[in-house]
Write a protein that holds these residues in place. Structure first.
Motif, PDB file in Angstrom:
ATOM      1  N   THR A  50      -5.606   2.657  -9.874  1.00  0.00           N
ATOM      2  CA  THR A  50      -5.577   2.677  -8.567  1.00  0.00           C
ATOM      3  C   THR A  50      -4.526   3.318  -7.522  1.00  0.00           C
ATOM      4  O   THR A  50      -4.096   3.704  -5.942  1.00  0.00           O
ATOM      5  CB  THR A  50      -4.271   0.690  -8.670  1.00  0.00           C
ATOM      6  OG1 THR A  50      -4.993   0.215  -9.526  1.00  0.00           O
ATOM      7  CG2 THR A  50      -4.151   0.532  -6.801  1.00  0.00           C
ATOM      8  N   THR A  51      -3.654   3.799  -8.338  1.00  0.00           N
ATOM      9  CA  THR A  51      -2.024   4.527  -7.890  1.00  0.00           C
ATOM     10  C   THR A  51      -2.201   6.185  -7.299  1.00  0.00           C
ATOM     11  O   THR A  51      -2.214   7.111  -6.590  1.00  0.00           O
ATOM     12  CB  THR A  51      -0.983   4.423  -9.226  1.00  0.00           C
ATOM     13  OG1 THR A  51      -0.197   3.981  -9.088  1.00  0.00           O
ATOM     14  CG2 THR A  51       0.313   6.030  -8.476  1.00  0.00           C
ATOM     15  N   LEU A  52      -3.510   6.889  -8.160  1.00  0.00           N
ATOM     16  CA  LEU A  52      -4.106   8.094  -8.217  1.00  0.00           C
ATOM     17  C   LEU A  52      -4.710   8.215  -6.757  1.00  0.00           C
ATOM     18  O   LEU A  52      -5.410   8.550  -6.168  1.00  0.00           O
ATOM     19  CB  LEU A  52      -5.023   9.097  -9.441  1.00  0.00           C
ATOM     20  CG  LEU A  52      -3.867   8.927 -10.722  1.00  0.00           C
ATOM     21  CD1 LEU A  52      -4.333   9.409 -11.393  1.00  0.00           C
ATOM     22  CD2 LEU A  52      -3.007   9.757 -10.157  1.00  0.00           C
ATOM     23  N   SER A  53      -5.553   6.744  -7.053  1.00  0.00           N
ATOM     24  CA  SER A  53      -6.683   7.079  -5.433  1.00  0.00           C
ATOM     25  C   SER A  53      -5.847   6.653  -4.230  1.00  0.00           C
ATOM     26  O   SER A  53      -6.759   7.131  -2.860  1.00  0.00           O
ATOM     27  CB  SER A  53      -7.473   5.326  -5.807  1.00  0.00           C
ATOM     28  OG  SER A  53      -8.388   4.914  -6.744  1.00  0.00           O
ATOM     29  N   MET A  54      -4.778   6.173  -4.234  1.00  0.00           N
ATOM     30  CA  MET A  54      -4.141   6.065  -3.151  1.00  0.00           C
ATOM     31  C   MET A  54      -3.173   7.400  -2.407  1.00  0.00           C
ATOM     32  O   MET A  54      -3.584   7.110  -1.311  1.00  0.00           O
ATOM     33  CB  MET A  54      -3.179   4.776  -2.748  1.00  0.00           C
ATOM     34  CG  MET A  54      -4.059   3.838  -2.483  1.00  0.00           C
ATOM     35  SD  MET A  54      -2.398   2.213  -2.961  1.00  0.00           S
ATOM     36  CE  MET A  54      -1.167   2.138  -4.800  1.00  0.00           C
ATOM     37  N   VAL A  55      -2.794   7.877  -3.524  1.00  0.00           N
ATOM     38  CA  VAL A  55      -2.256   9.163  -3.627  1.00  0.00           C
ATOM     39  C   VAL A  55      -2.882  10.346  -2.794  1.00  0.00           C
ATOM     40  O   VAL A  55      -2.919  10.714  -2.521  1.00  0.00           O
ATOM     41  CB  VAL A  55      -2.014  10.321  -4.652  1.00  0.00           C
ATOM     42  CG1 VAL A  55      -1.689  10.848  -4.580  1.00  0.00           C
ATOM     43  CG2 VAL A  55      -0.406   9.223  -5.122  1.00  0.00           C
ATOM     44  N   THR A  56      -4.659  10.845  -3.713  1.00  0.00           N
ATOM     45  CA  THR A  56      -5.416  11.191  -3.137  1.00  0.00           C
ATOM     46  C   THR A  56      -6.522  11.171  -1.877  1.00  0.00           C
ATOM     47  O   THR A  56      -7.142  12.018  -1.553  1.00  0.00           O
ATOM     48  CB  THR A  56      -6.669  11.259  -4.775  1.00  0.00           C
ATOM     49  OG1 THR A  56      -6.651   9.889  -4.912  1.00  0.00           O
ATOM     50  CG2 THR A  56      -5.511  11.913  -5.603  1.00  0.00           C
ATOM     51  N   GLY A  57      -6.136   9.782  -1.053  1.00  0.00           N
ATOM     52  CA  GLY A  57      -6.735   9.260   0.226  1.00  0.00           C
ATOM     53  C   GLY A  57      -7.982   8.302   0.293  1.00  0.00           C
ATOM     54  O   GLY A  57      -8.620   8.218   0.649  1.00  0.00           O
TER      55      GLY A  57
END
Length: 309
Positions: A50-57
């Motif tokens: 979830t964090t990586l999905s938000m960080v990468t848009g």
């Protein structure tokens, strides 16, 4: 900006995300330095994907900001996406294209000149040991081959920051070693790799900077030696940080793996008096019947009464 902010490849401030009543990411703060091999580690369900999905848009947060290479992910998405490469978990590819066609298509979508795309594609296919499968349809690729062609597509435009979600999951040792070699070469050029994993031994052997995540929160972040501290390994430090080091190996499963104890047969007990079988029982009387007479119609024989004249 401070010097730390200027050298950070990724900065995350007060990032939140919930799904219904479940909070997946709870106000995390991250400052990931540039030019490092960074591991985002945590148990399953910690909030890494979830964090990586938000960080990468790929997923909009409920609250908070993310800056990559100095640009706001949500205020300036085109600039951010031009500077990052992403290999998400469960990547969907254009499976009816060959490996070479997929890279050619991806490079042209990125706005690269055709000749440059073809040159880079050939080099990536060769380095990732996919040259022999360049004309093979992606649908026929193995799991390791799909990971490698996905990595090639993420690297094709030479991004500043590369995000990988469980890049070694389901990959055979030969393919894993190839991917590892490419990533190490990439970071030596000054680029940044951020990858998530729950395999501590892999992170410890690859990364020089680590962030530990559990229950949607960052428990520790910094250079690998600092996070490891006095522990013998990153695995040991990780278990302490997430509060799992005091769990017993067997728990209450004391029956598991043990051989059953043979039970003695029950002692013989005499039946109750009203159910006791008599020691001797006379056989039943034989009924007398005439020739051709059925047992049902037979009557007990009676003594003959003799009359006197």
């Amino acid at each position: 900006m401070t010097s730390a902010e200027e050298t950070a490849a990724v900065r995350v401030h007060d990032l939140w995300k919930s799904f219904g009543q479940q909070t997946a990411v709870a106000g995390i703060e991250l400052a990931l330095p540039a030019g490092r091999f960074i591991g985002l580690v945590g148990p399953n369900g910690a909030g890494k994907t979830t964090t990586l999905s938000m960080v990468t848009g790929l997923l909009r947060p409920d609250q908070g900001t993310v800056h990559v290479a100095g640009h706001d992910v949500w205020a300036d998405p085109a600039e951010v996406k031009a500077r990052i490469g992403v290999l998400p978990e469960g990547l969907r590819l254009f499976e009816r294209l060959s490996g070479h066609e997929l890279l050619a298509y991806t490079g042209r979508l990125r706005g690269l000149p055709g000749a440059e795309v073809d040159k880079r594609a050939d080099q990536l296919l060769d380095v990732l040991d996919l040259a022999g499968a360049r004309n093979k349809l992606v649908v026929d690729y193995s799991t390791g081959m799909r990971k490698k062609i996905g990595l090639a597509a993420a690297l094709l435009h030479n991004p500043e920051v590369l995000f990988l979600d469980e890049p070694f999951e389901g990959v055979d040792p030969v393919s894993a070693q190839t991917i590892r070699g490419v990533l190490e070469r990439y970071t030596r050029s000054g680029a940044t790799v951020v990858f998530s994993s729950h395999v501590m031994e892999l992170v410890e052997s690859l990364c020089d900077w680590v962030a530990v995540m559990a229950s949607g929160r960052i428990r520790a972040q910094g250079p690998l030696p600092d996070v490891r501290g006095d522990s013998a390994s990153l695995q040991e430090a990780f278990l302490k940080l997430v509060g799992a080091n005091d769990r017993t190996e067997g728990g209450t499963l004391d029956w598991l793996g043990s051989k059953p104890t043979p039970q003695a047969p029950p002692a013989h007990q005499a039946p109750p008096a009203d159910q006791a079988t008599p020691a001797h029982q006379a056989p039943p009387a034989i009924e007398a019947r005439g020739p051709g007479q059925s047992p049902e119609s037979a009557t007990p024989s009676q003594p003959t009464k003799r009359t006197h004249p």
